[in-house]
Design an enzyme around this catalytic site. Structure first.
Site, mmCIF file in Angstrom:
data_model
loop_
_atom_site.group_PDB
_atom_site.id
_atom_site.type_symbol
_atom_site.label_atom_id
_atom_site.label_comp_id
_atom_site.label_asym_id
_atom_site.label_seq_id
_atom_site.Cartn_x
_atom_site.Cartn_y
_atom_site.Cartn_z
ATOM 1 N N CYS A 84 14.561 -15.051 -7.454
ATOM 2 C CA CYS A 84 14.894 -13.641 -7.650
ATOM 3 C C CYS A 84 16.327 -13.333 -7.234
ATOM 4 O O CYS A 84 16.907 -12.337 -7.671
ATOM 5 C CB CYS A 84 13.911 -12.766 -6.896
ATOM 6 S SG CYS A 84 13.923 -13.031 -5.095
ATOM 7 N N HIS A 94 4.901 -6.421 19.511
ATOM 8 C CA HIS A 94 4.146 -7.129 20.552
ATOM 9 C C HIS A 94 5.071 -7.418 21.716
ATOM 10 O O HIS A 94 6.218 -7.854 21.517
ATOM 11 C CB HIS A 94 3.563 -8.427 19.988
ATOM 12 C CG HIS A 94 2.923 -9.307 21.029
ATOM 13 N ND1 HIS A 94 2.047 -8.808 21.978
ATOM 14 C CD2 HIS A 94 3.018 -10.631 21.275
ATOM 15 C CE1 HIS A 94 1.648 -9.798 22.755
ATOM 16 N NE2 HIS A 94 2.225 -10.916 22.359
#
Length: 1285
Positions: free
Chosen positions: A76, A345
């Site tokens: 792409c 996290h």
């Protein structure tokens, strides 16, 4: 776009790029045709069809041939060559720039942030913008894995040099790490896939759009992986499934997806607990961390993804700390799969958690600490708490070609109709809502089967309480906030301050996650079908047994009930109202009718009626018998003048208000022997009739040693009745037996002068102890030591000293009872499943199933009752420091308070103990109930700086409860037990406290206590003594009585019969109980001697003083206006002289007035008559002021009491000044009488009287003027001014 020729004539080694689905050459800008098959390179995929490099490239494209034409699958980045060159170049250097961009991108075969920095796209005016609408001009569209020169489904950002209206992203921002993906469509999703150099592939999904139809179809071999991806991860997150441990079935797995509560990730509480954000508070105390965790959970901030970043930032600020960026910091910030993820996290491990990417490190510092580090912002759209701890090793990926189908989750059925139920407005509407939901699921009736239970306003159920209960009961219900969960069948809404529930009648129930129950789920959340056994068995009965607890304890009560339910063979009131049975409907209707009619006509509370019905249905074996018993309750006639609650119930079942049973006959005798196990011969003392008909129990008794508090818990048979029974304590070491009668345990009933009882005790002294008999029941004897405030004591007070020494083994206790069977229903404790002392005592509501009913907070299931051990230094009306008084059968705890520094009796009691006894305790040993650590009673027992504060609160509770009792019943055992249970109910409000400072704040006002007393009335409530003369007269009379009564002289020794003084607003005659057995032995003059001459003299003196004081007060109020206020400022003798002087001078003045008016002659000048009349006017004016004050106080007794009292004092002081001045004039006139004539004597007295009267007249006018002004003011003005004064 076309160059000189329509087709490219350049060499195949010239690089190409994609634009608008067409392949062009970077040299001539012409369209490139397909190469011949011998020149095509299959390793380069779609690029190899148009491009043949001179040298072998180090990168490959995994997608093979064939594929849809003009889609650079896996490449792409080829579509980014032209827009990057066009946006960063001018008209004259565009071709050179195009070649440069192609060279950079072809070098690595992808587009990465480093390539953008190398090409200097940001310095040349380009910026990343979030896509919020159409983008004009040139642009490069991208998301976390894919880029394109055209808008595509799933695009989130655009790189352009046009000044778009939205805010540009901060540099160095880039939405992707590497862009070289393939795009497919699958069902209603767009899937992006790519492969890295090491062969590991990433996958990402986004929702479909209108342009998705032009995309390639997903290959069949990737469908299984895409199912796992969409079910377990949110959109726009490139995920490598090899980093995660997966399950085959999604029902029990974890999911990060906002639309699915379950997924394919292995459910591990240590990994997916959502609590990693608590690592920011590691430097704080444990209490702070627990409080923060509870706060986030209670307010709904805690989700499976963690907490909101702004919330975490705010909590750090509240705690006085902040996070700063530090490369060497202990806390590492990670993001799920990509830096742009909203799932964060926090970890303390140095290794990166699999599936996450490391962002930065930080440390927590105080707000006041100066630092040069950058402050870390947690972000407004980030959630912290994705995982609990790092996985130690990367998890092996499951087979990608596993063709096991994923269970499909059914979409919610559209609703056909909504039915709303509004529960009773009794303060328990939240619990009625849950009961109505379960009643509809079980019995098909959308109403609450629970009885009404009035709650105070501060104990109404909150949304957090309801959420906790819904999760315990696993109901398909949600709390509606801004929006309703589409999968919830029952919607609980707050209508003002009232909870209501709606049911979607045409919808199947579903199992809801916590986010759905709380009401914070996303728009497209999906829930699995509700299982057939989703509702726990006896769930409705569990709620019925716990809903009378404080609202914050109901969920715990439900959980304890479900974990250890009571036996189901008996039909209780709650079971009849909640469990399905043929008689349930009729029983419920009849019960509600009786509950509405009977208490109202009997003048009783609903709580008393409920408790009476519960007692009547106790041990009922069938529902038919329960229905028959309920039908026996009589409805009193409206013509009957007064009907008690007992008359409405059957004769064999009385509506007894006392929780303890009174029907069982008293035990005729009991004996307790403490001895050592190594003794060869056990000693025993018991009445002979006990050996014949009694049953025996042998248990171990342990002594918990301490400096000032030793406790001996003797577990014995039934409830111990000391009145008329023998009690003996033996010591096997010394071979001596001490009779408890020497201690006078029952205030004279068991005295040394009773030879028959002593003979009965000594007759059984040499018999061995029988250890073969079982222990059917138990009671608790608590022996404690207490040091009195005053070491001195009366000679008649009987102290007890317990000497300590360490024995060699545990102590055995032998207790014998007689009179009833062991299976008596009133047995206080069932120790069939008792635990040993070295194991933790099971304090759950199932093991100790207390149900706080409206009339009896200590009523329990399964014929078991808790033992309420009253703490030390907290005595009610009639309690004593030496609690040796007679106890009724309602008492299950006998307290022996030992007094230090007291003379030892002839045969002291020696109690032996050993620390080794803890390990060999008898399994029938009973341990005292353990309260929560920070409850009010636990803080009192533990001592410390706040123990006195909570003890004062407890005394206030006892005083208010005593005021609701009839004065003559305050010393009865039933009242004392009611007081203890009322305190236990009050103490329950502090069971959820997490700090020692919370209990005092919760119980400081005691606003809930009057309602609690009304719901749970005392055994003998206080009668209404209001009469027609109520008002200010009664208030003033009580005040005057308190001022006039002389306090009794303090005794030399300690006062043992009144530890807590009575309230000051209770009348003197209400202090001493007039009926009922005494709770404690009184002074020797009252107990032993009774009618001695000292007592007669003392009582006679008090009677004479009271009569004289009342007589003088009456005479003074009738004939003299001197203020009663003087009685509180002067001595009694001085006040008496002032009263006499006032009466004398009024008499003399009336005599002088009569002489002047009756024997008027020319000898009296006119000015003398004028002066006399002026004096009469002064007296009349003051008397009229007094009368006006008196009548106003009767007309408005409650509006201006303080104002009336103030004016009354002023008027009385004016009379006192006038009386004193006139008395001086009288003395002067009498002193000059021999030298003056009769007329001059009267004239001088009148002149002096007028002078002093005018002075008092002016003073009285100044004082009475406000009174006369307020007499004509409106009521509201008087009330407001009175309150301000």
């Amino acid at each position: 776009m076309s160059g000189t020729f329509s087709r490219c004539m350049c060499t195949p080694a010239a690089r190409v790029f994609w634009n608008a689905g067409q392949v062009f050459c970077t040299r001539c800008l012409s369209a490139r045709s397909l190469l011949s098959p011998e020149l095509q390179d299959t390793d380069l995929g779609a690029v190899g069809l148009f491009y043949k490099p001179r040298d072998k490239l180090h990168w490959k494209v995994p997608i093979g041939i064939p594929q849809v034409e003009c889609t650079p699958s896996g490449c792409c980045w080829l579509s980014a060559v032209f827009p990057l060159a066009r946006m960063t170049s001018g008209n004259h250097n565009f071709l050179q720039r195009l070649v440069k961009v192609a060279d950079v991108l072809y070098r690595d075969g992808c587009l990465a942030p480093r390539h953008l920095r190398e090409l200097q796209v940001y310095e040349r005016g380009c910026n990343w913008y979030p896509i919020t609408g159409p983008v004009p001009g040139m642009g490069l569209f991208a998301n976390s894995m894919h880029v394109s020169d055209q808008p595509f489904p799933g695009a989130t950002h655009v790189l352009t040099n046009s000044p778009l209206p939205q805010q540009a992203c901060r540099q160095p921002f880039c939405p992707f790490e590497e862009a070289h993906s393939s795009v497919y469509r699958w069902k209603k999703f767009v899937v992006f896939t790519d492969s890295s150099l090491n062969g590991r592939s990433r996958m990402m999904w986004t929702p479909e759009s209108d342009d998705s139809a032009a995309l390639e179809v997903l290959p069949p071999e990737l469908e299984r992986q895409v199912e796992i991806l969409i079910r377990s991860f949110p959109a726009h997150h490139p995920v490598d499934l090899a980093d995660w441990e997966l399950t085959e079935s999604p029902e029990n797995g974890f999911s990060f997806n906002t639309s699915h509560s379950c997924g394919h990730l292995v459910q591990n509480p240590d990994v997916f607990d959502g609590k990693c954000w608590l690592s920011c508070f590691l430097g704080q105390s444990v209490e702070v961390r627990c409080h923060e965790e509870h706060l986030a959970d209670a307010f709904g901030y805690q989700t499976k993804w963690g907490v909101h970043g702004k919330y975490l930032q705010r909590r750090l600020q509240v705690r006085g700390i902040r996070a700063v960026v530090d490369p060497d910091g202990p806390i590492h910030v990670e993001a799920l799969s990509c830096p742009q993820s909203w799932i964060r996290h926090l970890t303390l491990d140095d290794d990166v958690t699999p599936g996450f990417v490391r962002l930065t490190s930080l440390r927590i510092v105080p707000n006041t600490e100066p630092t040069t580090s950058r402050i870390f912002r947690f972000g407004a759209h980030k959630w912290y708490g994705a995982a609990g701890k790092r996985a130690r090793a990367k998890r092996a990926a499951k087979s990608e070609k596993d063709s096991a189908p994923t269970p499909k989750v059914a979409l919610p059925v559209p609703t056909c109709g909504i039915t709303t139920y509004s529960p009773p407005t009794d303060g328990s509407c939240g619990w009625h809502v849950l009961a109505a939901i379960m009643n509809r699921m079980i019995n098909g009736d959308f109403t609450s089967p629970l009885t009404q239970y009035n709650r105070p306003e501060d104990d109404w159920a909150s949304d957090y309480d309801l959420v906790q209960a819904i999760q315990c009961l696993r109901l398909p219900a949600t709390v509606v906030r801004n929006r309703a969960c589409p999968n919830a069948k029952y919607l609980i809404k707050l209508n003002g301050v009232h909870w209501e529930v709606e049911v979607r009648s045409g919808m199947a129930p579903r199992s809801l996650s916590r986010e759905c129950v709380v009401g914070v789920c996303s728009e497209g959340c999906v829930a699995p079908p509700y299982p057939a056994d989703g509702l726990p068995k006896r769930a409705l009965e569990a709620l019925a047994s716990a809903y009378r607890l404080p609202s914050d304890c109901v969920s715990s009560g439900i959980a304890d009930f479900l974990a250890n339910p009571p036996p189901q063979e008996f039909w209780t009131l709650d079971k009849m109202l909640t469990s399905p049975s043929p008689e349930r409907s009729g029983f419920s209707s009849l019960y509600k009718l009786l509950l509405e009619v009977v208490p109202q006509k009997c003048g009783a509370t609903e709580g008393a009626f409920i408790y009476a019905v519960e007692r009547m249905l106790k041990d009922c074996p069938s529902s038919k018998q329960a229905m028959a018993l309920l039908a026996k309750i009589k409805v009193p006639s409206s013509k009957a003048p007064s009907v008690s609650l007992d008359e409405c119930f059957p004769t064999d079942v009385l509506a007894d208000f006392e929780p303890a049973s009174q029907e069982r006959p008293q035990s005729s005798g009991a004996a307790v022997v403490l001895c050592s196990p190594d003794a060869k011969e056990f000693e025993e003392a018991a009445p002979e009739e006990v050996q014949e008909s009694g049953h025996k129990a042998v248990h171990s008794a342990l002594l918990a040693e301490g400096p000032n508090n030793e406790q001996v818990q003797v577990v014995a048979g039934e409830q111990l009745k000391l009145g008329g029974c023998g009690l003996a304590v033996g010591n096997a070491h010394e071979g001596a037996l001490v009779s408890a009668g020497l201690i006078n345990l029952v205030g004279g009933n068991l005295s040394p002068s009773d030879p028959m009882k002593e003979n009965m005790l000594n007759s059984r002294e040499d018999e061995p102890l029988d250890l073969s008999q079982p222990a059917p029941a138990s009671t608790t004897t608590l022996v404690r030591e207490q040091t009195p405030d005053n070491p001195g004591s009366d000679a008649g007070a009987l102290p007890v000293t317990v000497r300590e020494f360490v024995p060699t083994g545990p102590i055995l206790c032998h207790v014998e009872h007689c009179g009833t069977e062991s299976g008596d229903s009133s047995s206080p404790l069932d120790l069939s499943d008792a635990q040993t002392l070295d194991q933790p005592l099971n304090l759950s509501l199932a093991a100790w199933p207390v149900r706080a009913t409206a009339s009896d907070p200590g009523w329990v299931h399964g014929r078991r009752e808790p033992v309420f051990v009253k703490p030390r230094n907290a005595f009610s009306d009639g309690d004593s420091a030496l609690q040796f008084g007679e106890l009724s059968e309602s008492s299950s705890v006998i307290e022996f308070d030992r007094t230090k520094d007291a003379p030892v009796v002839d045969a002291p009691v020696d109690l032996t103990t050993s620390n080794e006894a803890l390990s060999v305790v008898d399994p029938f040993e009973f341990a005292e109930l353990k309260r929560p650590r920070f409850s009010a009673q636990a803080l009192i027992d533990r001592g410390g700086p706040l123990a006195d504060v909570h003890a004062k609160i407890k005394n206030r509770v006892y005083e208010q409860c005593l005021q609701a009792c009839e004065p003559g019943s305050r010393a009865t055992p039933a009242t004392r037990e009611w007081l203890d249970k009322m305190w236990d109910r009050v103490d329950m409000k502090t069971w959820r406290c997490t700090s020692q400072f919370q209990a005092g704040r919760i119980l400081a006002s005691l606003k809930f206590l009057p309602d609690m007393i009304q719901d749970t009335p005392p055994p003998v409530p206080r009668k209404n003594r209001a009469s027609d003369n109520a008002g200010l007269k009664q208030l003033v009379a009580q005040w005057d009585r308190k001022l006039s009564v002389t306090p009794p002289p303090k005794p030399v020794g300690p006062v043992l019969d009144q530890i807590v003084p009575p309230p000051t607003d209770i009348q003197q005659e209400d202090v001493t109980p007039s009926d009922g057995p005494p709770h404690a032995p009184d002074f020797p003059s009252r107990v032993s001697t009774g009618g001695s001459w000292k007592g007669l003299m003392l009582s006679g003196t008090r009677l004479a003083g009271s009569i004289s004081q009342r007589l003088m007060t009456w005479v003074f109020l009738k004939f003299s206006p001197t203020s009663q206020l003087l009685c509180s400022h002067f001595s009694r003798r001085g006040a008496l002289w002032l009263q006499v002087i006032g009466c004398l001078q009024v008499s003399f003045y009336l005599l002088s007035c009569s002489v002047v008016l009756t024997r008027y002659s020319d000898a009296f000048p006119y000015w003398v008559s004028f002066l006399v009349l002026c004096g009469v006017f002064v007296w009349v004016f003051l008397v009229l002021g007094w009368l006006l004050l008196y009548f106003y106080s009767r007309l408005h007794p409650t509006q201006s009491v303080l104002l009336v009292t103030t004016i009354r004092r002023s008027v009385m002081l004016s009379f006192w000044l006038l009386s004193s001045a006139n008395f001086g004039n009288l003395c002067a006139a009498l002193w000059s009488a021999p030298q003056a004539s009769y007329v001059s004597f009267l004239a001088s007295y009148s002149v002096g009287h007028v002078i002093s009267g005018m002075f008092s007249y002016v003073y009285a006018c100044l004082q009475i003027w406000p009174f006369l002004l307020f007499m004509w003011c409106p009521r509201g003005v008087v009330t407001s001014v009175g309150e301000s004064v």
